[in-house]
Design a protein around this motif. Structure first.
Motif, short mmCIF file in Angstrom:
data_model
loop_
_atom_site.label_atom_id
_atom_site.label_comp_id
_atom_site.label_asym_id
_atom_site.label_seq_id
_atom_site.Cartn_x
_atom_site.Cartn_y
_atom_site.Cartn_z
N LEU A 162 -21.31 79.73 78.64
CA LEU A 162 -20.43 78.58 78.79
C LEU A 162 -21.08 77.55 79.71
CD1 LEU A 162 -17.08 80.50 79.28
CD2 LEU A 162 -17.90 79.42 77.19
N LYS A 163 -20.73 76.29 79.53
CA LYS A 163 -21.32 75.21 80.33
C LYS A 163 -21.09 75.41 81.82
CE LYS A 163 -20.68 71.69 76.80
NZ LYS A 163 -19.90 70.50 76.46
N GLY A 164 -19.89 75.81 82.20
CA GLY A 164 -19.59 76.02 83.61
C GLY A 164 -20.43 77.12 84.22
N THR A 165 -20.64 78.20 83.49
CA THR A 165 -21.47 79.30 83.97
C THR A 165 -22.92 78.85 84.11
OG1 THR A 165 -20.00 80.86 82.85
CG2 THR A 165 -22.13 81.69 83.55
N ARG A 166 -23.41 78.08 83.14
CA ARG A 166 -24.78 77.56 83.23
C ARG A 166 -24.93 76.66 84.44
NH1 ARG A 166 -25.12 76.21 77.07
NH2 ARG A 166 -24.07 74.39 77.87
N PHE A 167 -23.93 75.82 84.70
CA PHE A 167 -23.98 74.91 85.84
C PHE A 167 -24.05 75.68 87.16
CE2 PHE A 167 -21.61 72.61 89.15
CZ PHE A 167 -22.43 71.51 89.30
N PRO A 218 -19.66 84.62 75.97
CA PRO A 218 -20.44 83.61 75.25
C PRO A 218 -19.59 82.66 74.42
CG PRO A 218 -20.53 85.70 74.09
CD PRO A 218 -19.77 85.95 75.37
N MET A 219 -20.11 81.47 74.28
CA MET A 219 -19.58 80.51 73.31
C MET A 219 -20.28 80.87 71.99
SD MET A 219 -17.79 77.94 72.36
CE MET A 219 -17.19 77.37 73.92
N ILE A 220 -19.51 80.96 70.92
CA ILE A 220 -20.06 81.36 69.62
C ILE A 220 -20.03 80.15 68.71
CG2 ILE A 220 -19.84 82.93 67.67
CD1 ILE A 220 -18.13 84.73 69.59
N GLU A 221 -21.21 79.74 68.26
CA GLU A 221 -21.30 78.62 67.32
C GLU A 221 -21.97 79.15 66.06
OE1 GLU A 221 -22.49 74.80 68.87
OE2 GLU A 221 -22.35 75.63 70.89
N GLY A 222 -21.38 78.81 64.93
CA GLY A 222 -21.91 79.34 63.69
C GLY A 222 -21.91 78.36 62.55
N LYS A 223 -22.73 78.68 61.58
CA LYS A 223 -22.84 77.87 60.37
C LYS A 223 -22.83 78.83 59.19
CE LYS A 223 -25.77 74.48 58.14
NZ LYS A 223 -27.04 73.79 58.16
N LYS A 239 -6.03 73.49 71.64
CA LYS A 239 -4.82 72.67 71.80
C LYS A 239 -5.11 71.19 71.65
CE LYS A 239 -2.20 75.88 74.55
NZ LYS A 239 -1.50 76.16 75.75
N VAL A 240 -6.29 70.76 72.07
CA VAL A 240 -6.65 69.35 71.99
C VAL A 240 -7.70 69.20 70.90
CG1 VAL A 240 -7.51 67.38 73.29
CG2 VAL A 240 -6.21 69.15 74.46
N LYS A 241 -7.27 68.80 69.73
CA LYS A 241 -8.17 68.75 68.58
C LYS A 241 -9.34 67.78 68.77
CE LYS A 241 -6.05 71.28 65.41
NZ LYS A 241 -6.57 72.47 64.89
N GLU A 242 -9.08 66.65 69.41
CA GLU A 242 -10.13 65.64 69.52
C GLU A 242 -11.17 66.00 70.58
OE1 GLU A 242 -6.70 64.53 72.08
OE2 GLU A 242 -6.92 64.97 69.97
N ASP A 243 -10.89 67.03 71.38
CA ASP A 243 -11.81 67.37 72.46
C ASP A 243 -12.31 68.81 72.33
OD1 ASP A 243 -13.28 66.80 74.68
OD2 ASP A 243 -11.68 67.23 76.10
N VAL A 244 -12.63 69.22 71.10
CA VAL A 244 -13.06 70.58 70.85
C VAL A 244 -14.43 70.86 71.48
CG1 VAL A 244 -13.80 72.13 68.99
CG2 VAL A 244 -11.68 70.87 68.78
N MET A 245 -15.25 69.85 71.70
CA MET A 245 -16.57 70.07 72.25
C MET A 245 -16.54 70.42 73.74
SD MET A 245 -18.37 70.07 69.66
CE MET A 245 -20.02 70.20 70.29
N SER A 246 -15.46 70.10 74.44
CA SER A 246 -15.36 70.53 75.83
C SER A 246 -14.88 71.98 75.83
CB SER A 246 -14.38 69.64 76.60
OG SER A 246 -13.07 69.95 76.25
N GLU A 247 -14.87 72.60 76.99
CA GLU A 247 -14.52 74.01 77.03
C GLU A 247 -13.24 74.28 77.82
OE1 GLU A 247 -18.07 75.80 78.50
OE2 GLU A 247 -19.12 75.48 76.62
N HIS A 248 -12.46 73.25 78.14
CA HIS A 248 -11.25 73.50 78.91
C HIS A 248 -10.22 74.29 78.11
CE1 HIS A 248 -9.98 69.93 76.70
NE2 HIS A 248 -8.75 70.37 76.88
#
Length: 168
Positions: free
Chosen positions: A100-105, A78-83, A32-41
């Motif tokens: 996810l960052k929250g789970t790691r924390f 899991p967060m899935i990151e691909g290339k 929903k928030v294009k500029e904040d894709v790197m966060s996980e909310h």
């Protein structure tokens, strides 16, 4: 060896990079928030009736960052990151699955807190058994996290394979 559970996989496809990007675009509900894709909310569960998207996230050029769409909280998802890299006969997808960052924390806090309690029992109370019990508890907690993560990775990998095999 990494502290947190993670996994990687490689998909080889006879489709072009553009076709794979198009397949992913049709399967991903954009953040929903294009500029904040790197966060996980944006991964928060959705309960509204919306078109059937198996993933949420974004695809930018030949990179993507997605997670399975959830209707309830799944902490080991899991967060899935691909290339995507082009080859002469199609393309190759390099995919990384991570917690996810929250789970790691919270996992870090729990492990550190359990270890500190064990150190207290060892140093202040001089009780080796309680220290060993806290180490055992840390091991059980880490094992549960690792096994749950592996189970969720399998679900996500199968869903991603299904998405990539789907005809446009």
């Amino acid at each position: 060896m990494k502290l947190f559970p993670c996994q990687s996989s490689v998909f080889v496809s006879g489709h072009t990079t553009d076709e794979i990007v198009h397949k992913l675009d049709t399967a991903i509900k954009p953040a929903k928030v294009k500029e904040d894709v790197m966060s996980e909310h944006w991964l928060l569960p959705t309960r509204s009736l919306e078109p059937d998207y198996p993933f949420r996230g974004s695809v930018q050029e030949a990179n993507f960052r997605i997670a399975r769409k959830m209707s309830y909280p799944e902490y080991f998802m899991p967060m899935i990151e691909g290339k995507i890299e082009s080859t002469s006969k199609g393309c190759i997808l390099f995919v990384e699955y991570s917690l996810l960052k929250g789970t790691r924390f919270f996992m870090s806090i729990a492990l550190i807190f359990t270890f500190l309690i064990g150190l207290f029992f060892l140093l202040a109370e001089r009780n080796l058994w309680y220290f060993l019990a806290s180490l055992f508890t840390m091991g059980v907690g880490y094992s549960v996290t690792w096994l749950s993560f592996q189970q969720k990775v399998k679900i996500c990998r199968d869903l991603l394979e299904e998405t990539l095999d789907r005809e446009i």
